[in-house]
Design a protein around this motif. Structure first.
Motif, PDB file in Angstrom:
ATOM      1  N   ILE A  99       0.822  -1.215   0.000  1.00 39.85           N
ATOM      2  CA  ILE A  99       0.000   0.000   0.000  1.00 39.85           C
ATOM      3  C   ILE A  99       0.852   1.260   0.000  1.00 39.85           C
ATOM      4  CG2 ILE A  99      -0.184   0.060   2.519  1.00 39.85           C
ATOM      5  CD1 ILE A  99      -3.062   1.111   2.112  1.00 39.85           C
ATOM      6  N   SER A 100       2.048   1.199   0.601  1.00 41.09           N
ATOM      7  CA  SER A 100       2.926   2.369   0.636  1.00 41.09           C
ATOM      8  C   SER A 100       3.362   2.776  -0.764  1.00 41.09           C
ATOM      9  CB  SER A 100       4.156   2.079   1.501  1.00 41.09           C
ATOM     10  OG  SER A 100       4.865   0.953   1.009  1.00 41.09           O
ATOM     11  N   LEU A 101       3.693   1.789  -1.614  1.00 43.85           N
ATOM     12  CA  LEU A 101       4.082   2.089  -2.988  1.00 43.85           C
ATOM     13  C   LEU A 101       2.915   2.638  -3.785  1.00 43.85           C
ATOM     14  CD1 LEU A 101       6.378  -0.955  -3.904  1.00 43.85           C
ATOM     15  CD2 LEU A 101       7.057   1.360  -3.267  1.00 43.85           C
ATOM     16  N   ARG A 102       1.724   2.104  -3.528  1.00 46.85           N
ATOM     17  CA  ARG A 102       0.554   2.598  -4.242  1.00 46.85           C
ATOM     18  C   ARG A 102       0.248   4.041  -3.848  1.00 46.85           C
ATOM     19  NH1 ARG A 102      -1.797  -2.458  -2.798  1.00 46.85           N
ATOM     20  NH2 ARG A 102      -3.342  -1.380  -1.500  1.00 46.85           N
ATOM     21  N   ILE A 103       0.437   4.375  -2.586  1.00 44.41           N
ATOM     22  CA  ILE A 103       0.187   5.745  -2.121  1.00 44.41           C
ATOM     23  C   ILE A 103       1.190   6.714  -2.739  1.00 44.41           C
ATOM     24  CG2 ILE A 103       0.259   7.260  -0.106  1.00 44.41           C
ATOM     25  CD1 ILE A 103      -0.908   4.966   1.531  1.00 44.41           C
ATOM     26  N   ILE A 104       2.457   6.325  -2.765  1.00 47.62           N
ATOM     27  CA  ILE A 104       3.494   7.179  -3.345  1.00 47.62           C
ATOM     28  C   ILE A 104       3.221   7.422  -4.832  1.00 47.62           C
ATOM     29  CG2 ILE A 104       5.932   7.307  -3.963  1.00 47.62           C
ATOM     30  CD1 ILE A 104       6.557   5.798  -1.380  1.00 47.62           C
ATOM     31  N   ALA A 105       2.901   6.347  -5.554  1.00 44.05           N
ATOM     32  CA  ALA A 105       2.631   6.472  -6.988  1.00 44.05           C
ATOM     33  C   ALA A 105       1.403   7.328  -7.247  1.00 44.05           C
ATOM     34  CB  ALA A 105       2.442   5.080  -7.601  1.00 44.05           C
ATOM     35  N   ARG A 106       0.370   7.132  -6.432  1.00 43.23           N
ATOM     36  CA  ARG A 106      -0.858   7.908  -6.616  1.00 43.23           C
ATOM     37  C   ARG A 106      -0.628   9.378  -6.317  1.00 43.23           C
ATOM     38  NH1 ARG A 106      -5.379   7.031  -9.586  1.00 43.23           N
ATOM     39  NH2 ARG A 106      -6.958   8.525  -8.938  1.00 43.23           N
TER      40      ARG A 106
END
Length: 268
Positions: A99-106
């Motif tokens: 989820i951390s990578l998805r938040i950064i990308a978003r």
């Protein structure tokens, strides 16, 4: 028979594109000539070629416009490569289980897509560049790469998720790692679907590169502005600059068309 069909279609499409280009160019030239005749503007087209270059003592010396074209191509090519890498990395982060990578990308996507490129360019050049001691060229490439990478990531992500779920399951059943699934199974198939929209984004990148003139990087647009300031040949230079960008983008479109046919043949 299928391959011959694709080859024939490719040649026909190339010829059709060439005819359209010639017809559009002829129409533009006619409109320019007609407009100049009615406005009684004193055209000085004969002076334009010298700004591309001229021979002196048997040696060709590049003019400011040709030097600007080289800078524009350098900025566009480097930005394209970096934006492709950023787009791929962002797309994979969006598809990650973390989820951390998805938040950064978003967060990156929303920030870049919802602010103007010119503002991003100014922010990088006037705020970040002095701190990191970045040159004008590096600042321009970084701004364009971040901007175009955000849009490229969505194109790449859409191409990846378009691959049928059965392909993933079959690959996993063979014991392939996630890296090998992406590299050998998913991305080669997704590439055929990603090429047309990525080509459109690349064409936009070439045109958007004209904004780097705002930070005094001597690309084609900036060189043209300098010549206009000295000669007052406003219409001749701007039409010439537009024609050069048209040639660059049309060449890119033709290359993309050939790549599409290549992947179409490979899939058969």
């Amino acid at each position: 028979m299928i391959i011959n069909s694709f080859t024939t279609d490719g040649k026909f499409s190339f010829a059709l594109d060439l005819i359209k280009f010639v017809a559009a160019s002829a129409l533009i030239l006619w409109l320019v000539y007609t407009g100049g005749t009615h406005s009684h503007y004193h055209w000085q087209w004969y002076r334009v070629p010298q700004y591309f270059g001229q021979f002196s003592h048997g040696e060709f010396i590049r003019g400011p416009l040709l030097r600007g074209v080289v800078i524009t191509l350098q900025v566009s090519i480097v930005s394209f490569l970096l934006s492709s890498l950023m787009g791929l990395a962002t797309a994979l982060c969006r598809l990650s289980n973390l989820i951390s990578l998805r938040i950064i990308a978003r967060s990156y996507l929303e920030l870049i897509r919802n602010t103007p490129l010119l503002v991003q360019l100014f922010f990088i050049y006037f705020v970040i560049a002095p701190v990191l001691d970045l040159s004008r060229f590096t600042s321009a490439v970084l701004a364009l790469s971040l901007f175009e990478g955000a849009y490229a990531s969505e194109i790449i992500r859409a191409g990846i998720i378009a691959i049928p779920r059965g392909q993933w399951e079959a690959s996993a059943s063979l014991g392939l790692s996630r890296y090998r699934i992406y590299r050998h199974i998913v991305l080669p198939q997704a590439m055929a679907q990603m090429i047309p929209p990525l080509a459109g984004q690349t064409i936009s990148l070439v045109k958007d590169s004209a904004l780097v003139s705002t930070i005094a990087l001597y690309d084609l647009t900036m060189e043209g502005q300098m010549i206009i300031a000295e000669t007052y040949m406003v219409f001749e230079l701007w039409f010439t600059i537009a024609g050069v960008y048209l040639i660059l983008t049309m060449a890119l479109s033709l290359v993309t068309r050939q790549m599409e046919h290549h992947f179409a043949i490979a899939r058969t």
